[in-house]
Design a protein around this motif. Structure first.
Motif, PDB file in Angstrom:
ATOM      1  N   CYS A 254       0.809  -1.224   0.000  1.00 50.87           N
ATOM      2  CA  CYS A 254       0.000   0.000   0.000  1.00 50.87           C
ATOM      3  C   CYS A 254       0.841   1.273   0.000  1.00 50.87           C
ATOM      4  N   VAL A 255       2.040   1.200   0.554  1.00 45.79           N
ATOM      5  CA  VAL A 255       2.880   2.395   0.711  1.00 45.79           C
ATOM      6  C   VAL A 255       4.211   2.181   0.003  1.00 45.79           C
ATOM      7  N   GLN A 256       4.647   3.214  -0.684  1.00 46.07           N
ATOM      8  CA  GLN A 256       5.939   3.188  -1.352  1.00 46.07           C
ATOM      9  C   GLN A 256       6.798   4.310  -0.811  1.00 46.07           C
ATOM     10  N   CYS A 257       7.991   3.956  -0.333  1.00 42.42           N
ATOM     11  CA  CYS A 257       8.903   4.939   0.247  1.00 42.42           C
ATOM     12  C   CYS A 257      10.131   5.079  -0.646  1.00 42.42           C
ATOM     13  N   SER A 258      10.628   6.290  -0.773  1.00 41.48           N
ATOM     14  CA  SER A 258      11.780   6.540  -1.632  1.00 41.48           C
ATOM     15  C   SER A 258      12.828   7.358  -0.894  1.00 41.48           C
ATOM     16  N   CYS A 259      14.037   7.324  -1.471  1.00 41.00           N
ATOM     17  CA  CYS A 259      15.163   8.060  -0.886  1.00 41.00           C
ATOM     18  C   CYS A 259      15.902   8.798  -1.988  1.00 41.00           C
ATOM     19  N   GLY A 260      15.976  10.111  -1.867  1.00 40.50           N
ATOM     20  CA  GLY A 260      16.736  10.917  -2.815  1.00 40.50           C
ATOM     21  C   GLY A 260      15.985  11.139  -4.111  1.00 40.50           C
ATOM     22  N   PRO A 261      16.693  11.750  -5.081  1.00 40.59           N
ATOM     23  CA  PRO A 261      18.083  12.220  -4.990  1.00 40.59           C
ATOM     24  C   PRO A 261      18.195  13.565  -4.282  1.00 40.59           C
ATOM     25  N   GLY A 262      19.378  13.854  -3.821  1.00 43.24           N
ATOM     26  CA  GLY A 262      19.638  15.155  -3.220  1.00 43.24           C
ATOM     27  C   GLY A 262      19.193  15.295  -1.782  1.00 43.24           C
ATOM     28  N   SER A 263      18.558  14.276  -1.236  1.00 42.41           N
ATOM     29  CA  SER A 263      18.081  14.353   0.142  1.00 42.41           C
ATOM     30  C   SER A 263      18.087  12.961   0.752  1.00 42.41           C
ATOM     31  N   LEU A 264      18.426  12.893   2.014  1.00 38.04           N
ATOM     32  CA  LEU A 264      18.403  11.618   2.721  1.00 38.04           C
ATOM     33  C   LEU A 264      17.257  11.583   3.722  1.00 38.04           C
ATOM     34  N   VAL A 303       4.780  24.647   7.226  1.00 33.04           N
ATOM     35  CA  VAL A 303       4.546  23.438   6.451  1.00 33.04           C
ATOM     36  C   VAL A 303       3.745  22.455   7.293  1.00 33.04           C
ATOM     37  N   THR A 304       2.613  22.027   6.772  1.00 34.46           N
ATOM     38  CA  THR A 304       1.816  20.987   7.425  1.00 34.46           C
ATOM     39  C   THR A 304       1.877  19.743   6.549  1.00 34.46           C
ATOM     40  N   SER A 305       2.292  18.639   7.135  1.00 35.51           N
ATOM     41  CA  SER A 305       2.482  17.432   6.339  1.00 35.51           C
ATOM     42  C   SER A 305       1.808  16.231   6.980  1.00 35.51           C
ATOM     43  N   CYS A 306       1.427  15.293   6.127  1.00 32.39           N
ATOM     44  CA  CYS A 306       0.866  14.018   6.571  1.00 32.39           C
ATOM     45  C   CYS A 306       1.893  12.940   6.241  1.00 32.39           C
ATOM     46  N   SER A 307       2.474  12.343   7.277  1.00 27.64           N
ATOM     47  CA  SER A 307       3.577  11.396   7.090  1.00 27.64           C
ATOM     48  C   SER A 307       3.159   9.975   7.450  1.00 27.64           C
ATOM     49  N   TYR A 308       3.846   9.027   6.832  1.00 22.44           N
ATOM     50  CA  TYR A 308       3.636   7.612   7.120  1.00 22.44           C
ATOM     51  C   TYR A 308       4.413   7.238   8.372  1.00 22.44           C
ATOM     52  N   GLY A 309       3.737   6.554   9.317  1.00 18.64           N
ATOM     53  CA  GLY A 309       4.370   6.229  10.593  1.00 18.64           C
ATOM     54  C   GLY A 309       4.539   4.762  10.869  1.00 18.64           C
ATOM     55  N   GLY A 310       4.415   3.918   9.845  1.00 16.51           N
ATOM     56  CA  GLY A 310       4.610   2.483  10.034  1.00 16.51           C
ATOM     57  C   GLY A 310       3.327   1.695   9.854  1.00 16.51           C
ATOM     58  N   PHE A 311       3.490   0.360   9.776  1.00 14.46           N
ATOM     59  CA  PHE A 311       2.369  -0.552   9.549  1.00 14.46           C
ATOM     60  C   PHE A 311       2.182  -1.389  10.805  1.00 14.46           C
ATOM     61  N   ILE A 316      -2.390   1.333   8.655  1.00 18.24           N
ATOM     62  CA  ILE A 316      -1.381   2.315   8.255  1.00 18.24           C
ATOM     63  C   ILE A 316      -1.425   3.481   9.232  1.00 18.24           C
ATOM     64  N   VAL A 317      -0.330   3.672   9.948  1.00 20.33           N
ATOM     65  CA  VAL A 317      -0.235   4.748  10.937  1.00 20.33           C
ATOM     66  C   VAL A 317       0.148   6.040  10.219  1.00 20.33           C
ATOM     67  N   THR A 318      -0.579   7.103  10.504  1.00 18.36           N
ATOM     68  CA  THR A 318      -0.285   8.401   9.895  1.00 18.36           C
ATOM     69  C   THR A 318       0.003   9.434  10.982  1.00 18.36           C
ATOM     70  N   THR A 319       0.813  10.408  10.638  1.00 21.08           N
ATOM     71  CA  THR A 319       1.189  11.457  11.588  1.00 21.08           C
ATOM     72  C   THR A 319       1.039  12.824  10.927  1.00 21.08           C
TER      73      THR A 319
END
Length: 421
Positions: A254-264, A303-311, A316-319
């Motif tokens: 259900c969730v896809q997480c990515s890394c980069g480019p230019g940011s860790l 900035v107000t954001s909705c982040s994924y917090g784990g399964f 699906i936990v959201t923050t």
């Protein structure tokens, strides 16, 4: 009495030298990085795997008991292609394989991989060909308590102990995931460091090397810069870490997480796969996982954001969080995605052995347009070209002779030398 005439063009002196060289090769074993451990925790790691013959994505996944989608996303390969799990990958394709690294008998290794033997299999062919040198025949033999390695039952289920390292998921105090990389004949430590954006010093420190010398078959732990999650320990994807330039799938696709480019910084959003998922909307807002809003103020940007917090337990936990930063963020940048590879141009004459019971099916042509790649190298292509060579005109006795010497050395090398003299 042994014939003292030159053997297939070899003089007695040349033959003696050839024997000594082979004896030295047999007595030298490849090196592998070993990380001692004392607890039962596990971590995410990666293997550098070279596809030994044409295989479907699902067949490669089955070799490591993995989800095919996990292999595709780890290599930034487009998962939206029709029937992508049955796409045929070419021989000699280099892939990063995500694995779980455990603590077994005081050292880090992965023992979750099992292999069912086929009629033409030997321990050496399984180790050197099927698993591209990531494991040795002796390690498979010891892991399975095999008394006679020359006798394998068809359908026998073998544990394949694979190398891995964790080093606390950090490199120089920054998040990292470690790739177990099998050194190729044309590799140098300098080239490996450049390819994976690290330094020679870092590789030497991680692998406890006294010099920069490496040889084919050595297995190095290569730190890859990564984005680390901070999910709670009770989440099923606790400890998720994604190498820079890659993706990872989580929460039952259900969730896809990515890394980069230019940011860790790990960035997660709803996956493109058509599956049934629990709610991904943050409470008390109309934002979904991965969404954010910005509001320019005199003090900066709210900035107000909705982040994924784990399964957690199928949920699906959201923050939802609000924070002030100096400038408003631009559009999210994603690692470049490539189409499923169908062919790899290689000048290598060392083609892999055919797969046991290979069906000889050719490569599939993608049924949708290619996804353009912007910047960087193509993830998933071989790290180096194979060694270039030419056909030999040597007589037919040379190869059997070499095979015999390798099989009998070092135990019979001295006896053979004395016989020649």
């Amino acid at each position: 009495m042994l014939n003292r005439k030159p053997i297939c063009g070899f003089s007695k002196t040349q033959f003696l030298f050839f024997t000594l060289v082979l004896a030295n090769v047999v007595l030298v074993s490849s090196k592998s990085t070993i990380e001692p451990c004392s607890n039962s925790d596990s971590c995410n790691a990666m293997l550098g795997y070279t596809v030994y013959t044409e295989l479907k994505v699902s067949e490669v996944a089955s070799l490591f008991q993995l989800d095919p989608i996990a292999i595709l996303t780890a290599n930034a390969i487009d998962i939206s292609y029709p029937d992508v799990e049955n796409h045929i990958l070419p021989a000699q394709l280099f892939l990063k394989i995500p694995i779980t690294c455990s603590c077994v008998d005081g050292i880090r290794k992965s023992v979750s991989t099992h292999y069912k033997t086929r009629p033409s299999d030997t321990l050496s062919s399984i180790a050197d060909s099927v698993y591209s040198g990531l494991v040795s025949a002796d390690q498979i033999r010891e892991a399975n308590s095999i008394s006679d390695p020359t006798v394998l039952d068809v359908g026998q289920n073998l544990v394949v102990p694979l190398p891995c390292t964790c080093f606390n998921g950090t490199d120089n105090s920054l998040p990292a995931i470690y790739l177990s990389y099998v050194v190729k004949p044309v590799d140098s430590l300098t080239a490996i460091a450049a390819r994976y954006t690290t330094t020679i010093t870092d590789l030497m420190n991680v692998n406890a090397m006294g010099s920069t010398s490496v040889k084919a078959g050595d297995i190095l732990a290569v730190p890859l810069p990564a984005c680390a999650s901070n999910f709670p320990k009770y989440a099923s994807d606790f400890g998720l870490i994604v190498p820079n330039g890659s993706y990872a799938i989580s929460a039952s696709h259900c969730v896809q997480c990515s890394c980069g480019p230019g940011s860790l910084n790990l960035y997660c959003m709803p996956a493109s796969l058509a599956v049934s998922c629990s709610s991904m909307q943050c409470k008390n807002s109309n934002l979904m996982v991965g969404n954010y809003t910005v509001q320019q103020t005199s003090a900066g940007c709210n900035v107000t954001s909705c982040s994924y917090g784990g399964f957690v337990n199928g949920t699906i936990v959201t923050t939802l969080s609000t924070f002030l930063q100096p400038r408003c963020p631009g559009p999210q940048k994603f690692p470049p995605i490539i189409a499923p590879p169908s062919s790899v141009i290689s000048d290598s004459i060392f083609a892999p052995s055919p797969a046991p019971q290979s069906d000889g099916v050719g490569s599939l042509t993608p049924r949708s347009s290619l996804v353009p790649v912007t910047g960087g190298s193509l993830t998933g292509l071989p790290p180096v070209s194979g060694p270039v060579g030419s056909a030999s005109d040597a007589c037919s006795l040379v190869n059997p002779l070499a095979t015999f010497l390798i099989a009998t050395l070092p135990f019979f090398s001295l006896k053979l030398i004395f016989a020649i003299l």
